[in-house]
Design an enzyme around this catalytic site. Structure first.
Site, PDB file in Angstrom:
ATOM      1  N   CYS A 199      34.031  33.169  48.590  1.00 59.07           N
ATOM      2  CA  CYS A 199      34.533  31.793  48.478  1.00 59.07           C
ATOM      3  C   CYS A 199      35.752  31.553  49.349  1.00 59.07           C
ATOM      4  CB  CYS A 199      34.890  31.491  47.031  1.00 59.07           C
ATOM      5  SG  CYS A 199      36.194  32.570  46.445  1.00 59.07           S
ATOM      6  N   ASP A 213      38.774  32.475  48.718  1.00 59.64           N
ATOM      7  CA  ASP A 213      40.015  32.411  47.948  1.00 59.64           C
ATOM      8  C   ASP A 213      40.848  33.666  48.166  1.00 59.64           C
ATOM      9  OD1 ASP A 213      39.610  29.917  46.933  1.00 59.64           O
ATOM     10  OD2 ASP A 213      38.513  30.635  45.178  1.00 59.64           O
ATOM     11  N   CYS A 236      40.037  30.482  41.678  1.00 59.72           N
ATOM     12  CA  CYS A 236      39.584  29.582  40.623  1.00 59.72           C
ATOM     13  C   CYS A 236      40.024  30.086  39.242  1.00 59.72           C
ATOM     14  CB  CYS A 236      38.073  29.518  40.665  1.00 59.72           C
ATOM     15  SG  CYS A 236      37.370  31.109  40.257  1.00 59.72           S
ATOM     16  N   CYS A 286      34.391  36.446  41.420  1.00 60.57           N
ATOM     17  CA  CYS A 286      35.814  36.094  41.338  1.00 60.57           C
ATOM     18  C   CYS A 286      36.625  37.237  40.754  1.00 60.57           C
ATOM     19  CB  CYS A 286      36.002  34.864  40.464  1.00 60.57           C
ATOM     20  SG  CYS A 286      34.902  33.508  40.888  1.00 60.57           S
TER      21      CYS A 286
HETATM   22 FE1  FES Z   1      36.869  31.883  44.537  1.00 59.35          FE
HETATM   23 FE2  FES Z   1      36.441  32.171  41.984  1.00 59.35          FE
HETATM   24  S1  FES Z   1      35.492  30.777  43.302  1.00 59.35           S
HETATM   25  S2  FES Z   1      37.766  33.287  43.222  1.00 59.35           S
END
Ligand code: FES
Length: 144
Positions: free
Chosen positions: A34, A36, A59, A103
């Site tokens: 993702c 992140d 998230c 995640c």
């Molecule tokens: Fe990126 Fe959960 S969607 S860490």
């Protein structure tokens, strides 16, 4: 999507959020799925992780797993922290929806990265095989 009560709790009031100014090790990892980012700070004394804090743009699931994971390694020897898997963290949270399992990998990877950084900054010899730096290795870590 169903979140367990524990996930909701840790997301609503995450533990160990922030930054340690004089950290002994800092780990920063990105999630291949993702994009992140997670940053993890550790303080180490006599091989024990005396303090740990994290910051993430991830998230809710990333926040909840990091909150739980940091609780689990705080006060533990490094050798124990290195054994912490995202699976154990997810279990401690009573599970995560399947699509959110990726995640939970962020916390595990960030802890490992912070420990590696600690070893390198302090010139400590370590077993390199403990740190597999493979960006595409995530699948192996996935809990079911
Ligand atoms: Fe990126 Fe959960 S969607 S860490």
């Amino acid at each position: 999507m169903e979140y367990s009560e524990k996930v909701m709790e840790h997301f609503a009031t995450p533990h160990n959020v922030g930054k340690i100014e004089d950290a002994d090790g800092i780990g920063e990892v990105g999630n291949a799925k993702c994009g992140d980012i997670m940053k993890m700070y550790i303080k180490v004394e006599n091989d024990i992780i005396t303090d740990v804090k994290f910051n993430t743009y991830g998230c809710a699931s990333a926040i909840a797993t990091s909150s739980m994971a940091t609780d689990m390694i705080k006060g533990q020897p490094i050798s124990e922290a290195l054994k912490l898997t995202n699976k154990a963290v997810v279990e401690a949270l009573d599970g995560l929806p399947a699509v959110k399992i990726h995640c939970s990998v962020l916390a595990e990877e960030a802890i490992k990265a912070a420990i590696k950084d600690y070893y390198e900054k302090h010139g400590i010899e370590y077993d390199k095989s403990l740190f597999v730096e493979d960006c595409c290795n995530y699948e192996h870590h996935h809990a079911e």
